[in-house]
Design an enzyme around this catalytic site. Structure first.
Site, short mmCIF file in Angstrom:
data_model
loop_
_atom_site.label_atom_id
_atom_site.label_comp_id
_atom_site.label_asym_id
_atom_site.label_seq_id
_atom_site.Cartn_x
_atom_site.Cartn_y
_atom_site.Cartn_z
CB SER A 178 28.27 -0.23 0.34
OG SER A 178 28.01 0.77 -0.61
CD GLN A 179 30.93 -0.94 7.07
OE1 GLN A 179 31.15 0.22 6.72
NE2 GLN A 179 30.78 -1.30 8.32
#
Ligand code: SAH
Length: 231
Positions: free
Chosen positions: A76-77
């Site tokens: 994930s970011q």
């Protein structure tokens, strides 16, 4: 707010230490603009994101985007990881469930701010790699389990917080049932292609929900998730 969660591809060399550190500082500055919780900021500083991305993508480890980790999945970011951890509202004593171990990065950040993390993953190769990464970094309060037929980790609950890092079509009842009274469930809910990041707080039998905005996660598959299209 629209928080794109998918990154692109690319390969390249490991950057020299000073450019690595500058890139990490840039990532942390961005996170400080959106996240206030001290414990979360400490965790984001402490956990080296480049240890969780494939070697060929190390030079992009501190960009604010998702990156491929194999098997069609993504890490994930970093801003999303920080926001989800803040939304879990942890102060050190909690037991936390993560659904979707992936690279193990979110689990490592959670392990920094909670007492114990149980994380479940359906892809064996990812689970094994995440487990090895966490061990190498000396993170011993996060356990990586393989996902079973029932969503989450019903035998290990209830949990003070549950963080789901894959998108569900609805809030899964099964996970609400694994939430302790007073607990928080942080989950992207919506369509396969775009979702809303929800925080569900449980008080007795009552659920209060708020939204942190739009996001894009890979789909949760199986019970409570989307149908597995076999890819
Ligand atoms: N949290 C990860 C990113 C996860 S991407 C990180 O920090 O790197 C979402 C992950 O959820 C994928 O690895 C996918 O295999 C996994 N997943 C999808 N459906 C699942 C399910 N029902 N149970 C457990 N894991 C699931």
């Amino acid at each position: 707010m629209r928080l794109g969660l998918r990154g692109g591809n690319g390969a390249g060399p490991t950057p020299p230490q000073d450019s690595r550190d500058r890139a990490e500082q840039r990532m942390l500055r961005l996170i400080r603009r959106h996240v206030r919780d001290r414990h979360v900021l400490d965790a984001m500083r402490a956990v080296p994101r480049d240890e969780f991305v494939p070697a060929g993508l190390r030079h992009r480890a501190f960009e604010d985007g998702a990156l491929p980790i194999g098997g069609g999945q993504t890490i994930s970011q970093p801003l999303i990881v920080a926001m989800m951890t803040e939304a879990a509202a942890l102060d050190g004593g909690e037991r936390v469930l993560e659904v979707g171990t992936g690279s193990g990065y979110q689990a490592a950040v959670l392990a920094h701010v909670a007492r114990e993390v149980v994380t479940v993953e359906r892809v064996g190769a990812l689970r094994r790699r995440a487990r090895a990464t966490l061990r190498r970094l000396g993170i011993h309060n996060a356990r990586c389990l393989s996902a079973g037929a029932v969503l989450g980790a019903p035998a290990d609950g209830p949990f003070d917080a549950i963080v789901v890092t894959a998108a569900a079509p609805d809030v899964p009842e099964t996970l609400v049932g694994q939430l302790a009274d007073g607990g928080r469930l942080v989950i992207p809910v919506g369509r396969r292609t775009e979702q809303e990041l929800l925080v569900i707080a449980r008080r007795g039998e009552r659920l209060r929900r708020r939204s942190l905005g739009g996001c894009r996660f890979v789909p949760l598959l199986g019970e409570g998730g989307f149908a597995d299209k076999g890819g």
